[in-house]
Design a protein around this motif. Structure first.
Motif, PDB file in Angstrom:
ATOM      1  N   VAL A  93      42.827   7.175  50.379  1.00  0.00           N
ATOM      2  CA  VAL A  93      43.152   6.592  51.679  1.00  0.00           C
ATOM      3  C   VAL A  93      44.640   6.740  51.976  1.00  0.00           C
ATOM      4  O   VAL A  93      45.483   6.412  51.129  1.00  0.00           O
ATOM      5  N   PHE A  94      44.941   7.231  53.179  1.00  0.00           N
ATOM      6  CA  PHE A  94      46.321   7.202  53.659  1.00  0.00           C
ATOM      7  C   PHE A  94      46.532   5.958  54.514  1.00  0.00           C
ATOM      8  O   PHE A  94      45.653   5.592  55.298  1.00  0.00           O
ATOM      9  N   ILE A  95      47.695   5.335  54.354  1.00  0.00           N
ATOM     10  CA  ILE A  95      48.111   4.280  55.279  1.00  0.00           C
ATOM     11  C   ILE A  95      49.355   4.792  55.987  1.00  0.00           C
ATOM     12  O   ILE A  95      50.348   5.142  55.340  1.00  0.00           O
ATOM     13  N   VAL A  96      49.260   4.896  57.311  1.00  0.00           N
ATOM     14  CA  VAL A  96      50.376   5.445  58.075  1.00  0.00           C
ATOM     15  C   VAL A  96      50.802   4.457  59.157  1.00  0.00           C
ATOM     16  O   VAL A  96      50.078   3.502  59.466  1.00  0.00           O
ATOM     17  N   GLY A  97      51.951   4.727  59.736  1.00  0.00           N
ATOM     18  CA  GLY A  97      52.496   3.849  60.778  1.00  0.00           C
ATOM     19  C   GLY A  97      54.004   3.916  60.723  1.00  0.00           C
ATOM     20  O   GLY A  97      54.571   4.249  59.684  1.00  0.00           O
ATOM     21  N   SER A  98      54.637   3.573  61.826  1.00  0.00           N
ATOM     22  CA  SER A  98      56.087   3.737  61.874  1.00  0.00           C
ATOM     23  C   SER A  98      56.766   2.686  60.995  1.00  0.00           C
ATOM     24  O   SER A  98      56.125   1.758  60.496  1.00  0.00           O
TER      25      SER A  98
ATOM     26  N   HIS B  81      53.384  13.687  58.555  1.00  0.00           N
ATOM     27  CA  HIS B  81      52.306  14.059  59.483  1.00  0.00           C
ATOM     28  C   HIS B  81      51.539  15.282  59.012  1.00  0.00           C
ATOM     29  O   HIS B  81      50.313  15.301  59.047  1.00  0.00           O
ATOM     30  N   GLU B  82      52.271  16.302  58.554  1.00  0.00           N
ATOM     31  CA  GLU B  82      51.604  17.558  58.161  1.00  0.00           C
ATOM     32  C   GLU B  82      50.620  17.297  57.034  1.00  0.00           C
ATOM     33  O   GLU B  82      49.488  17.776  57.060  1.00  0.00           O
ATOM     34  N   VAL B  83      51.074  16.538  56.055  1.00  0.00           N
ATOM     35  CA  VAL B  83      50.225  16.254  54.895  1.00  0.00           C
ATOM     36  C   VAL B  83      48.961  15.517  55.330  1.00  0.00           C
ATOM     37  O   VAL B  83      47.848  15.896  54.978  1.00  0.00           O
ATOM     38  N   VAL B  84      49.130  14.495  56.142  1.00  0.00           N
ATOM     39  CA  VAL B  84      47.978  13.688  56.575  1.00  0.00           C
ATOM     40  C   VAL B  84      47.007  14.554  57.374  1.00  0.00           C
ATOM     41  O   VAL B  84      45.787  14.498  57.166  1.00  0.00           O
ATOM     42  N   ASP B  85      47.539  15.381  58.263  1.00  0.00           N
ATOM     43  CA  ASP B  85      46.670  16.232  59.082  1.00  0.00           C
ATOM     44  C   ASP B  85      45.908  17.250  58.239  1.00  0.00           C
ATOM     45  O   ASP B  85      44.743  17.543  58.500  1.00  0.00           O
TER      46      ASP B  85
ATOM     47  N   GLU C  47      40.077   6.000  60.423  1.00  0.00           N
ATOM     48  CA  GLU C  47      39.223   7.178  60.611  1.00  0.00           C
ATOM     49  C   GLU C  47      38.845   7.763  59.269  1.00  0.00           C
ATOM     50  O   GLU C  47      39.686   7.865  58.376  1.00  0.00           O
ATOM     51  N   GLN C  48      37.599   8.173  59.149  1.00  0.00           N
ATOM     52  CA  GLN C  48      37.153   8.700  57.856  1.00  0.00           C
ATOM     53  C   GLN C  48      37.801  10.013  57.471  1.00  0.00           C
ATOM     54  O   GLN C  48      38.209  10.209  56.348  1.00  0.00           O
ATOM     55  N   LYS C  49      37.886  10.949  58.416  1.00  0.00           N
ATOM     56  CA  LYS C  49      38.580  12.206  58.091  1.00  0.00           C
ATOM     57  C   LYS C  49      39.620  12.420  59.160  1.00  0.00           C
ATOM     58  O   LYS C  49      39.478  13.258  60.044  1.00  0.00           O
ATOM     59  N   GLY C  50      40.637  11.652  59.066  1.00  0.00           N
ATOM     60  CA  GLY C  50      41.547  11.555  60.197  1.00  0.00           C
ATOM     61  C   GLY C  50      42.741  12.467  60.122  1.00  0.00           C
ATOM     62  O   GLY C  50      42.979  13.156  59.138  1.00  0.00           O
ATOM     63  N   GLY C  51      43.482  12.468  61.205  1.00  0.00           N
ATOM     64  CA  GLY C  51      44.807  13.058  61.236  1.00  0.00           C
ATOM     65  C   GLY C  51      45.750  11.939  61.601  1.00  0.00           C
ATOM     66  O   GLY C  51      45.340  10.792  61.789  1.00  0.00           O
ATOM     67  N   TYR C  52      47.003  12.291  61.714  1.00  0.00           N
ATOM     68  CA  TYR C  52      48.008  11.301  62.080  1.00  0.00           C
ATOM     69  C   TYR C  52      47.782  10.931  63.546  1.00  0.00           C
ATOM     70  O   TYR C  52      47.582  11.800  64.379  1.00  0.00           O
TER      71      TYR C  52
END
Ligand code: ADP
Ligand code: MG
Length: 246
Positions: free
Chosen positions: A48-53, A214-218, A236-241
């Motif tokens: 799981v990625f956790i993203v956000g500013s 972003h690139e890695v997550v995408d 999202e299950q297979k998400g991008g940024y």
């Protein structure tokens, strides 16, 4: 629940999610929410990625998972156990059963690569003969067998992070938490770390990665949980940024 804390044992016997946030809020100062009403479930073996500013509450989630801090409201469960109910002696054991990697590596500067990894095993009193087997195995996994004598100051950022990863993994954690592990690395080294995390996950460890990359997550096409102002705005299950939409 009484008794010693054994995450491995709990995960074998319990069907619950490995990590579960039940309406969790955290206020460091009264009235100011770092996170608010977070509900997240992570299953065993997920990546799981956790993203956000910056300031959106990502590190707060990691610190809650590590039981470094307690929620102001709601409950955090790991393998079905509510973390706020762990006793003091259970907390240190609990933390040692989780692997953690940070942006700034946090290696012991006065010890070489081998000793940094071995140290994690000594703390949990692994017999020396086991340590002599495990440490080279871990250094080999992260591709640094030949640098075992090097001190952190003699290693590049990417190499230091690989040592930190070897240290996080040597005790065979059920969960690996990484808070911006590639934040100080160039793209090539970032990819190497991400591929190692993927490999660790393939071997069965649940992996949670906080990142801005972003690139890695995408590219990785994993589950992506996006935070904004302390709330989950997308999962999202297979998400991008998630960019401009929010
Ligand atoms: P992120 O890791 O996404 O940058 P954090 O979880 O570190 O976000 O922080 C979320 C919010 O909580 C921010 O507004 C931050 O200023 C605040 N915060 C974080 N740690 C503390 C602390 N120890 N004391 C007071 N406020 C804090
Ligand atoms: Mg942070």
């Amino acid at each position: 629940m009484a008794g010693s804390y054994d995450l491995h044992r709990d995960l074998q016997s319990i069907q619950a999610p490995v990590i579960h946030f039940d309406h969790v809020s955290k206020e460091y100062q009264k009235g100011i929410h770092a996170i608010e009403d977070i509900c997240i479930s992570i299953k065993k073996g997920e990546f799981v990625f956790i993203v956000g500013s910056s300031g959106s509450g990502k590190s707060t989630l990691i610190r809650l998972m590590l039981r470094e801090i307690l929620p102001t409201k709601g409950k955090v469960f790991v393998a079905g156990r509510e973390l706020s109910r762990l006793r003091r002696h259970q907390i240190s054991k609990y933390r040692r059963s989780i692997g953690v990697v940070f942006q700034d590596f946090r290696l012991l500067k006065d010890r070489n690569a081998y000793e940094n990894v071995a140290f994690a095993q000594r703390v949990v009193e692994v017999p020396p003969a086991e340590i002599r087997k495990n440490v080279p195995r871990m250094l080999s996994l992260v591709g640094l067998s030949e640098k075992y004598k090097a001190f952190p100051s003699e290693l590049s950022g990417g190499e230091q992070q690989r040592i930190a990863l070897a240290r996080a993994l040597v005790n065979n954690p059920v969960i690996l938490l990484a808070d911006e592990p590639t934040g100080n690395l160039d793209p090539k080294n970032s990819w190497e770390i991400m591929h190692l995390l993927e490999e660790v996950n393939r071997r069965g460890t649940t992996v949670v990665v906080v990142t801005h990359n972003h690139e890695v997550v995408d590219m990785m096409q994993k589950r992506v949980i996006t935070l904004r102002n302390g709330r989950v705005i997308s999962d999202e299950q297979k998400g991008g940024y998630v960019y401009a939409k929010y």
